[in-house]
Enzyme design. Structure first.
Site, mmCIF file in Angstrom:
data_model
loop_
_atom_site.group_PDB
_atom_site.id
_atom_site.type_symbol
_atom_site.label_atom_id
_atom_site.label_comp_id
_atom_site.label_asym_id
_atom_site.label_seq_id
_atom_site.Cartn_x
_atom_site.Cartn_y
_atom_site.Cartn_z
ATOM 1 N N GLU A 1 -20.970 121.184 -43.537
ATOM 2 C CA GLU A 1 -22.190 120.486 -43.084
ATOM 3 C C GLU A 1 -23.361 121.199 -43.724
ATOM 4 O OE1 GLU A 1 -22.485 117.843 -41.422
ATOM 5 O OE2 GLU A 1 -20.580 117.584 -40.394
ATOM 6 N N CYS B 1 -31.727 119.909 -40.798
ATOM 7 C CA CYS B 1 -30.992 119.405 -41.969
ATOM 8 C C CYS B 1 -31.365 117.947 -42.198
ATOM 9 C CB CYS B 1 -29.499 119.559 -41.764
ATOM 10 S SG CYS B 1 -28.920 118.855 -40.221
HETATM 11 P P1 NAD Z 1 -27.558 129.766 -44.711
HETATM 12 O O1 NAD Z 1 -26.697 129.068 -45.699
HETATM 13 O O2 NAD Z 1 -28.460 130.834 -45.184
HETATM 14 O O3 NAD Z 1 -26.636 130.433 -43.568
HETATM 15 C C1 NAD Z 1 -25.786 129.665 -42.755
HETATM 16 C C2 NAD Z 1 -24.667 130.537 -42.221
HETATM 17 O O4 NAD Z 1 -23.783 130.848 -43.298
HETATM 18 C C3 NAD Z 1 -25.114 131.876 -41.642
HETATM 19 O O5 NAD Z 1 -24.337 132.170 -40.496
HETATM 20 C C4 NAD Z 1 -24.804 132.841 -42.781
HETATM 21 O O6 NAD Z 1 -24.630 134.178 -42.356
HETATM 22 C C5 NAD Z 1 -23.507 132.233 -43.292
HETATM 23 N N1 NAD Z 1 -23.094 132.611 -44.656
HETATM 24 C C6 NAD Z 1 -23.850 132.671 -45.770
HETATM 25 N N2 NAD Z 1 -23.079 133.030 -46.819
HETATM 26 C C7 NAD Z 1 -21.822 133.175 -46.362
HETATM 27 C C8 NAD Z 1 -20.574 133.561 -46.958
HETATM 28 N N3 NAD Z 1 -20.469 133.846 -48.252
HETATM 29 N N4 NAD Z 1 -19.479 133.609 -46.174
HETATM 30 C C9 NAD Z 1 -19.541 133.305 -44.857
HETATM 31 N N5 NAD Z 1 -20.697 132.972 -44.240
HETATM 32 C C10 NAD Z 1 -21.825 132.899 -44.977
HETATM 33 O O7 NAD Z 1 -28.378 128.625 -43.933
HETATM 34 P P2 NAD Z 1 -29.556 128.790 -42.868
HETATM 35 O O8 NAD Z 1 -30.803 129.218 -43.567
HETATM 36 O O9 NAD Z 1 -29.097 129.554 -41.683
HETATM 37 O O10 NAD Z 1 -29.717 127.267 -42.381
HETATM 38 C C11 NAD Z 1 -30.418 126.295 -43.074
HETATM 39 C C12 NAD Z 1 -29.497 125.423 -43.901
HETATM 40 O O11 NAD Z 1 -28.472 124.844 -43.090
HETATM 41 C C13 NAD Z 1 -30.233 124.229 -44.500
HETATM 42 O O12 NAD Z 1 -29.789 124.029 -45.807
HETATM 43 C C14 NAD Z 1 -29.831 123.080 -43.589
HETATM 44 O O13 NAD Z 1 -29.954 121.811 -44.165
HETATM 45 C C15 NAD Z 1 -28.416 123.440 -43.290
HETATM 46 N N6 NAD Z 1 -27.932 122.778 -42.069
HETATM 47 C C16 NAD Z 1 -27.078 121.725 -42.213
HETATM 48 C C17 NAD Z 1 -26.649 121.033 -41.083
HETATM 49 C C18 NAD Z 1 -25.740 119.850 -41.209
HETATM 50 O O14 NAD Z 1 -25.189 119.433 -40.202
HETATM 51 N N7 NAD Z 1 -25.555 119.273 -42.373
HETATM 52 C C19 NAD Z 1 -27.062 121.448 -39.809
HETATM 53 C C20 NAD Z 1 -27.920 122.539 -39.703
HETATM 54 C C21 NAD Z 1 -28.352 123.201 -40.852
#
Ligand code: NAD
Length: 510
Positions: free
Chosen positions: A262, A296
């Site tokens: 997602e 998102c």
């Molecule tokens: P992010 O990608 O920086 O982090 C999200 C999560 O992923 C965090 O828990 C982070 O620690 C983890 N993470 C990052 N790299 C990883 C790896 N290599 N291995 C395992 N875990 C890892 O995102 P953010 O800044 O927290 O959130 C914003 C983003 O999330 C935006 O792009 C938004 O659109 C998206 N989002 C999407 C949805 C959806 O349903 N499509 C919902 C909410 C947020």
């Protein structure tokens, strides 16, 4: 005021961010601060899980899975029902904590908890409906059926902007499907995760299923990487940026695991000449500035018919100017802060790029002179070919683009890498049907006369292309959390083969 809240939710000044069947008292990870983005002040400290703690958590989760998968699904549903009751009792407090830690306004904070409750209710009903098909067999005295079995411990990675609802989308389904789970929340929002885990623990302890729901607050590179590489986890459900999802997809595919992604959106609203303009403007405003542009589903591109563009710009400038920005817990405030300093800087850089690429800032975009991470929403006149318009900047920037034909508008809408949500405002049946048709929106979600934000849980939620293709929450999203088995049963004394294949074994068996 906030100390009392933290006290009521059982969040002392230093918290463990690691829980298997119970809290790990002294986890070995780094100490991080949970920060209130509206003030920049620290709310509490959290000790994160180390990779060793993670190993212990996953071992317990595997043990819990073996027991949990034997519990009849409706009985698993009963545990989720009790979780829904516990969340109802804590809705106000937990909602306020979401507000404190993410900066979203109170009604959105409580709305997030309501979404968790809705997911629990949905999952309870589902726990009696995890059914497969019966299929007509081509062979005499045979029958075929599909059945669904629990899959295994599930890794759940969540983003900061929906710190509790996204966990519930996954957890409520995974639990009724018979899976145990390990939650790795965003390190930006560890307190809400700990508060939820405390509520879950009460319910799990009362139902003798401790270990089904576990928590590992950790960094991306240590706990996160261990989780996605772990062959004991057949499913990784990951919510976050496209960059993160690309990494998860690659690592999980390499070990033949399943990933449910997602990821980021770059959502658009099309406003046609027949649109109810009041509706379109209201829908756009919530979708653009709700959660300070950090959903998102936030609308990032407004594609307006050329005959309306000047009117729409003037009206939006007025709406942006009259928007109350401030402490998200104050009544009447509609927009709180961004999550951190980095987000403020990213927004500044995006606006700089937009201008360098030929865009014009029509309104806003400045940082507000007060503590915390507050900005004005920005309205930018842009052209579809500008590279920055193709990116998701996680901040309240709305690019306004004009079109002359609906084909052109749809083509602009579909021209980005992401494919999460989309909307059209129109009173013309032909336009709305074209938008929803195969040559229309290419997104996972397509709305008519509704903005891009604020989905209900009854539908499957998710997007196509770089958004990752995953579906969570309602409809048949539960199937991802189970393994499908096709069973064929022969009650006859012959062994006919499918497709009429003959394999005469009579002589070789005597
Ligand atoms: P992010 O990608 O920086 O982090 C999200 C999560 O992923 C965090 O828990 C982070 O620690 C983890 N993470 C990052 N790299 C990883 C790896 N290599 N291995 C395992 N875990 C890892 O995102 P953010 O800044 O927290 O959130 C914003 C983003 O999330 C935006 O792009 C938004 O659109 C998206 N989002 C999407 C949805 C959806 O349903 N499509 C919902 C909410 C947020």
């Amino acid at each position: 005021m906030f100390d009392d809240l933290l006290e009521r939710l059982g969040l002392a000044s230093v918290n463990s961010g690691a829980c298997d069947a119970g809290w790990i008292e002294r986890p070995g990870g780094e100490v991080i601060r949970s920060v209130n983005p509206a003030t920049g002040e620290s709310l509490a400290e959290v000790v994160m899980a180390s990779v060793d703690d993670y190993q212990r958590i996953v071992e317990r989760s595997c043990e819990a899975f073996v027991k949990w998968r034997q519990v009849p699904a409706p009985k698993r549903g009963e545990v989720v029902r009790q979780l829904g009751v516990a969340l109802r009792e804590r809705k106000r407090d937990l909602g306020l904590l979401v507000t404190l830690e993410t900066g979203k306004i109170r009604s959105e904070g409580e709305g997030e908890v309501q979404e968790m409750i809705d997911m629990c209710d949905f999952a309870v009903g589902l726990s009696r409906q995890l059914h497969g098909l019966t299929i007509a067999s081509e062979r005499p005295l045979h029958r075929m059926m599909e059945q669904w079995h629990p899959l295994g411990p599930v890794g759940i990675i969540t983003a900061f902007n929906f710190p509790v609802a996204v966990w519930a989308w996954n957890a409520a389904l995974a639990a009724v499907c018979g899976d145990s789970m390990i939650w790795k929340p965003s390190p930006e929002t560890p307190l809400t995760a700990i508060a939820v885990q405390k509520i879950v623990n009460e319910v799990a302890d009362a139902n003798d299923c401790a270990g089904v729901f576990s928590l590992a607050v950790g960094g991306a590179n240590d706990v996160g990487e261990s989780l996605i590489q772990d062959p004991r986890l057949p499913l990784i459900s990951a919510t976050g940026s496209c960059r993160m999802g690309a990494r998860v997809a690659e690592v999980v595919a390499r070990r033949m695991g399943r990933s449910l992604l997602e990821l980021g959106g770059n959502n658009a609203i099309i406003v046609t000449p027949s649109a109810d303009l009041e509706l379109a403007l209201r829908g756009t405003l919530f979708a653009a500035v709700g959660t300070a542009g950090q959903r998102c589903t936030t609308v990032r591109r407004l594609i307006v018919h050329e005959s309306l563009i000047e009117t729409v710009i003037e009206r939006l400038k007025r709406s942006f100017a009259s928007l109350r920005i401030g402490n998200p817990w104050d009544d009447g405030v509609l927009m709180g802060p961004l999550i951190n300093e980095r987000a403020v800087e990213t927004m500044r850089q995006a606006l700089e790029s937009a201008v360098a690429q030929g865009g014009t800032v029509l309104y806003g975009g400045k940082r507000l002179p007060r503590p915390g991470f507050f900005v004005e929403p920005a309205l930018v006149r842009a052209e579809p070919g500008m590279p920055i318009v193709g990116e998701e900047t996680f901040a309240p920037i709305l690019y306004v683009l004009s079109y002359s034909t609906l084909d052109e508008a749809i083509s602009i809408q579909n021209s980005v890498a992401q494919g999460l949500t989309s909307a059209i405002f129109t009173n013309d049946l032909r336009e709305s049907e074209q938008f929803l048709s195969v040559e229309g929106s290419d997104c996972g979600i397509a709305n008519v006369n509704i903005g891009t934000s604020g989905a209900e849980i009854g539908g499957a939620f998710g997007g196509e292309k770089a958004t990752g293709g995953g579906r969570e929450a309602g409809s048949d999203a539960w199937k991802t959390y189970m393994r499908r088995q096709t069973c064929t049963v022969n009650r006859g004394s012959d062994l006919p083969l499918a497709q009429g294949v003959k394999f005469d074994t009579e002589h070789s068996m005597t």
